[in-house]
Design a protein around this motif. Sequence first.
Motif, PDB file in Angstrom:
ATOM      1  N   TRP A  20      -4.638   8.590  -2.063  1.00  0.00           N
ATOM      2  CA  TRP A  20      -5.656   7.540  -1.964  1.00  0.00           C
ATOM      3  C   TRP A  20      -5.304   6.555  -0.853  1.00  0.00           C
ATOM      4  O   TRP A  20      -6.152   6.186  -0.036  1.00  0.00           O
ATOM      5  N   ALA A  21      -4.046   6.093  -0.816  1.00  0.00           N
ATOM      6  CA  ALA A  21      -3.646   5.100   0.176  1.00  0.00           C
ATOM      7  C   ALA A  21      -3.738   5.657   1.591  1.00  0.00           C
ATOM      8  O   ALA A  21      -4.154   4.952   2.520  1.00  0.00           O
ATOM      9  N   VAL A  22      -3.351   6.916   1.778  1.00  0.00           N
ATOM     10  CA  VAL A  22      -3.439   7.532   3.104  1.00  0.00           C
ATOM     11  C   VAL A  22      -4.881   7.535   3.592  1.00  0.00           C
ATOM     12  O   VAL A  22      -5.167   7.177   4.742  1.00  0.00           O
ATOM     13  N   LEU A  23      -5.810   7.930   2.725  1.00  0.00           N
ATOM     14  CA  LEU A  23      -7.221   7.958   3.117  1.00  0.00           C
ATOM     15  C   LEU A  23      -7.770   6.548   3.331  1.00  0.00           C
ATOM     16  O   LEU A  23      -8.556   6.311   4.252  1.00  0.00           O
ATOM     17  N   GLY A  28     -10.028   2.874   6.929  1.00  0.00           N
ATOM     18  CA  GLY A  28     -10.012   1.462   7.296  1.00  0.00           C
ATOM     19  C   GLY A  28     -11.321   0.755   7.026  1.00  0.00           C
ATOM     20  O   GLY A  28     -12.031   1.058   6.063  1.00  0.00           O
ATOM     21  N   ASP A  29     -11.650  -0.191   7.892  1.00  0.00           N
ATOM     22  CA  ASP A  29     -12.868  -0.987   7.748  1.00  0.00           C
ATOM     23  C   ASP A  29     -13.951  -0.411   8.656  1.00  0.00           C
ATOM     24  O   ASP A  29     -14.113  -0.830   9.797  1.00  0.00           O
ATOM     25  N   PHE A  43       2.899   6.289   5.942  1.00  0.00           N
ATOM     26  CA  PHE A  43       2.904   6.029   4.501  1.00  0.00           C
ATOM     27  C   PHE A  43       2.933   7.338   3.729  1.00  0.00           C
ATOM     28  O   PHE A  43       3.593   7.432   2.680  1.00  0.00           O
ATOM     29  N   GLY A  44       2.211   8.352   4.210  1.00  0.00           N
ATOM     30  CA  GLY A  44       2.243   9.639   3.543  1.00  0.00           C
ATOM     31  C   GLY A  44       3.653  10.222   3.524  1.00  0.00           C
ATOM     32  O   GLY A  44       4.100  10.764   2.493  1.00  0.00           O
ATOM     33  N   ILE A 184     -16.473  12.003   0.391  1.00  0.00           N
ATOM     34  CA  ILE A 184     -15.121  11.455   0.352  1.00  0.00           C
ATOM     35  C   ILE A 184     -15.105  10.038   0.917  1.00  0.00           C
ATOM     36  O   ILE A 184     -14.540   9.113   0.328  1.00  0.00           O
ATOM     37  N   LYS A 185     -15.741   9.842   2.071  1.00  0.00           N
ATOM     38  CA  LYS A 185     -15.779   8.508   2.665  1.00  0.00           C
ATOM     39  C   LYS A 185     -16.474   7.514   1.741  1.00  0.00           C
ATOM     40  O   LYS A 185     -16.172   6.322   1.756  1.00  0.00           O
ATOM     41  N   GLY A 186     -17.408   8.003   0.933  1.00  0.00           N
ATOM     42  CA  GLY A 186     -18.140   7.136   0.025  1.00  0.00           C
ATOM     43  C   GLY A 186     -17.276   6.508  -1.055  1.00  0.00           C
ATOM     44  O   GLY A 186     -17.701   5.563  -1.717  1.00  0.00           O
TER      45      GLY A 186
END
Length: 337
Positions: A20-23, A28-29, A43-44, A184-186
Amino acid sequence: MLKFIKVSLLVLTLIGITAWAVLAIYFGDSHSSIVQACVAVVFGLFGLVTLASLGFARWRRRALVAYSILFFLILIWWLFAVSPSNERQWQSDVSKLPYATVEGDTVTVHDIRNFDYRSEFDFSPAYYTKTFDLNKIEGVDLFAVYWMGLAIAHTIMSFNFGEKEYLAISIEARKELNEGYSTIKGFFRQYELMYIVADERDVIRLRTNYRKNPTEDVYLYRLQGPKENARRLFLEYLRKINELHDKPAFYNSLLDNCTTAIWFNTRVNPGHLPFSWKILLSGYVPEYLYESQRLDTRIPFLDLQRQAHINPAAQAADQSPDFSQRIRAAYDKLQIQ
């Protein structure tokens, strides 16, 4: 055995939150960059190191503490730095946000979309403003749009104001210029939420007549219920539309999408439908409505579904001014019988 279960749960948790954090970092924003991609990779890798440390008692605690601090910082950044906006370079079909003014029983809806299409991406933008009398509302219709199997559908509500007047509202992800849609982006705050208020000759005909890759099958169902429920639901839609006009919010592929948002809006009515897994798998929403006596149950559901398929009628009607009446002909015939 207990130790094995605890370690297994910890491993699965680390894998899940690392992914989750990697994605989240990568997306990003609104836009990705090389810097974001590099940070996501780092991070991964740190997540993999933390997983490996579980096998070494000496390093396990230190690695987990460091990992938890970094993940907490990423979560804080994602929650507070990644924020929705109405000021982006939008695609032309979602460039205008509708809004409404309510005065007693009279509602004026601004920026109703009514594009003239030559193909899916070739169109002449057009908008209009129209005033509706809430006392004339007769009911609500549901459109279910399928393009990727039976389990997933895009759902659109259309409000019937009598005298051959319909107003369709489609809840969608608001996409930026040259941006495609990704489920996924959603999940990662990549799209703003938008309620497209449109003429049926726009938002329905687009899907029946002009979407070709892939093609879309559209079904029309007339919902059963008192007019008071339709009125309350319409006003709730307008409240949300005005709220998004002033304060943007993120679309979410699971929690705030075209179908779950409808369910949340219907909660203004007494006796609203309880939540069901069929709302998450939106292609089964018509079946759920049928089972809940919210559709015409005089014939079996499969027969009703066949009559609800409007693509041939919509393609024949095309730009006809009585488009909405012609796509309802089969259902109206059922009502007479």
